[in-house]
Design a protein around this motif. Structure first.
Motif, PDB file in Angstrom:
ATOM      1  N   THR A 184       0.812  -1.220   0.000  1.00 45.85           N
ATOM      2  CA  THR A 184       0.000   0.000   0.000  1.00 45.85           C
ATOM      3  C   THR A 184       0.849   1.276   0.000  1.00 45.85           C
ATOM      4  OG1 THR A 184      -0.166  -0.030   2.420  1.00 45.85           O
ATOM      5  CG2 THR A 184      -1.936  -1.129   1.190  1.00 45.85           C
ATOM      6  N   ASP A 185       2.157   1.134  -0.058  1.00 45.59           N
ATOM      7  CA  ASP A 185       3.076   2.280  -0.087  1.00 45.59           C
ATOM      8  C   ASP A 185       2.875   3.241   1.081  1.00 45.59           C
ATOM      9  OD1 ASP A 185       4.559   1.595  -2.376  1.00 45.59           O
ATOM     10  OD2 ASP A 185       3.020   2.420  -3.699  1.00 45.59           O
ATOM     11  N   ILE A 186       2.602   2.704   2.265  1.00 44.91           N
ATOM     12  CA  ILE A 186       2.394   3.548   3.440  1.00 44.91           C
ATOM     13  C   ILE A 186       3.722   4.009   4.054  1.00 44.91           C
ATOM     14  CG2 ILE A 186       2.218   1.651   5.108  1.00 44.91           C
ATOM     15  CD1 ILE A 186       0.019   3.319   6.506  1.00 44.91           C
ATOM     16  N   LEU A 187       4.797   3.270   3.787  1.00 46.24           N
ATOM     17  CA  LEU A 187       6.095   3.603   4.373  1.00 46.24           C
ATOM     18  C   LEU A 187       6.823   4.658   3.543  1.00 46.24           C
ATOM     19  CD1 LEU A 187       7.388   0.032   5.292  1.00 46.24           C
ATOM     20  CD2 LEU A 187       6.322   1.701   6.810  1.00 46.24           C
TER      21      LEU A 187
ATOM     22  N   ALA B  84      12.228  -2.756  13.678  1.00 49.41           N
ATOM     23  CA  ALA B  84      13.266  -1.744  13.494  1.00 49.41           C
ATOM     24  C   ALA B  84      12.664  -0.413  13.058  1.00 49.41           C
ATOM     25  CB  ALA B  84      14.308  -2.221  12.481  1.00 49.41           C
ATOM     26  N   VAL B  85      11.617  -0.464  12.251  1.00 51.32           N
ATOM     27  CA  VAL B  85      10.948   0.778  11.824  1.00 51.32           C
ATOM     28  C   VAL B  85      10.429   1.543  13.038  1.00 51.32           C
ATOM     29  CG1 VAL B  85       8.989   1.741  10.534  1.00 51.32           C
ATOM     30  CG2 VAL B  85      10.374  -0.091   9.524  1.00 51.32           C
ATOM     31  N   PHE B  86       9.798   0.833  13.965  1.00 48.09           N
ATOM     32  CA  PHE B  86       9.276   1.497  15.165  1.00 48.09           C
ATOM     33  C   PHE B  86      10.408   2.008  16.053  1.00 48.09           C
ATOM     34  CE2 PHE B  86       5.420  -0.511  13.751  1.00 48.09           C
ATOM     35  CZ  PHE B  86       4.436   0.375  14.127  1.00 48.09           C
ATOM     36  N   GLY B  87      11.521   1.283  16.098  1.00 46.24           N
ATOM     37  CA  GLY B  87      12.678   1.753  16.857  1.00 46.24           C
ATOM     38  C   GLY B  87      13.253   3.028  16.259  1.00 46.24           C
TER      39      GLY B  87
ATOM     40  N   LYS C 184      12.130  10.598  17.352  1.00 43.64           N
ATOM     41  CA  LYS C 184      11.071  11.331  18.053  1.00 43.64           C
ATOM     42  C   LYS C 184       9.850  11.628  17.178  1.00 43.64           C
ATOM     43  CE  LYS C 184      14.413  13.422  21.261  1.00 43.64           C
ATOM     44  NZ  LYS C 184      15.005  12.163  21.506  1.00 43.64           N
ATOM     45  N   GLN C 185       9.495  10.664  16.342  1.00 41.71           N
ATOM     46  CA  GLN C 185       8.334  10.806  15.461  1.00 41.71           C
ATOM     47  C   GLN C 185       7.116  10.122  16.094  1.00 41.71           C
ATOM     48  OE1 GLN C 185       9.048  10.345  11.155  1.00 41.71           O
ATOM     49  NE2 GLN C 185      11.188   9.948  11.704  1.00 41.71           N
ATOM     50  N   THR C 186       6.682  10.652  17.227  1.00 35.90           N
ATOM     51  CA  THR C 186       5.612  10.007  17.988  1.00 35.90           C
ATOM     52  C   THR C 186       4.281   9.970  17.235  1.00 35.90           C
ATOM     53  OG1 THR C 186       5.216  12.075  19.171  1.00 35.90           O
ATOM     54  CG2 THR C 186       6.651  10.468  20.243  1.00 35.90           C
ATOM     55  N   ALA C 187       3.977  11.002  16.487  1.00 31.80           N
ATOM     56  CA  ALA C 187       2.724  10.993  15.720  1.00 31.80           C
ATOM     57  C   ALA C 187       2.759   9.894  14.654  1.00 31.80           C
ATOM     58  CB  ALA C 187       2.478  12.354  15.080  1.00 31.80           C
ATOM     59  N   ARG C 188       3.911   9.698  14.045  1.00 28.96           N
ATOM     60  CA  ARG C 188       4.046   8.658  13.015  1.00 28.96           C
ATOM     61  C   ARG C 188       3.956   7.267  13.635  1.00 28.96           C
ATOM     62  NH1 ARG C 188       2.917   7.007   8.016  1.00 28.96           N
ATOM     63  NH2 ARG C 188       4.633   5.881   7.040  1.00 28.96           N
TER      64      ARG C 188
END
Length: 136
Positions: free
Chosen positions: A63-66, A102-105, A111-115
């Motif tokens: 879905t190309d969300i990343l 790893a993406v979430f890390g 510091k991309q908390t909204a993402r």
């Protein structure tokens, strides 16, 4: 002190990412009405197992969300050499799920908390609406 995520190995990013992603799932389980430990654990695996995370990252790519950077971080995590073995899945699935974490890390370190919240919510919706299954 700021940590440069690019200097970390993918396993370290995944270690942090696992801890970042799981609280979203735990809260979601409570909000869905699960209160017994066995039910909480059983239903949480639909979101946090290696198979579920591998399916979610595949869906993210479809879905190309990343973002391009997130895709690079995923590959960095997926390709990291781990000295531990998968407990309940094959090595390929385990490595893909390491990339997912790893993406979430990476998002936490930058510091991309909204993402983080956006992706976690997206993952929960995909599982809840049956677009992603933890069973292959």
């Amino acid at each position: 002190m700021t940590v440069d995520y690019q200097q970390l190995n993918g396993i370290a990013l995944a270690y942090l990412g696992d801890a970042v992603y799981e609280p979203f799932i735990r809260q979601h389980m409570i909000e869905l009405g699960y209160t017994k430990p066995t039910k909480l654990h059983h239903h949480a695996t639909h979101y946090v197992s290696a198979k579920a995370q591998a399916a979610l990252i595949a869906r993210m790519q479809d879905t190309d969300i990343l973002t391009p950077t997130e895709v690079d971080v995923f590959k960095h995590g997926r390709n990291a050499k781990s000295h531990t073995s998968a407990k309940h899945t094959d090595v390929v699935t385990y490595r893909i799920s390491t990339g997912f974490e790893a993406v979430f890390g990476y998002l936490q370190l930058t510091k991309q908390t909204a993402r983080i919240a956006e992706l976690a919510k997206w993952c929960m919706t995909e599982v809840d609406e049956g677009r992603v299954s933890s069973v292959k």
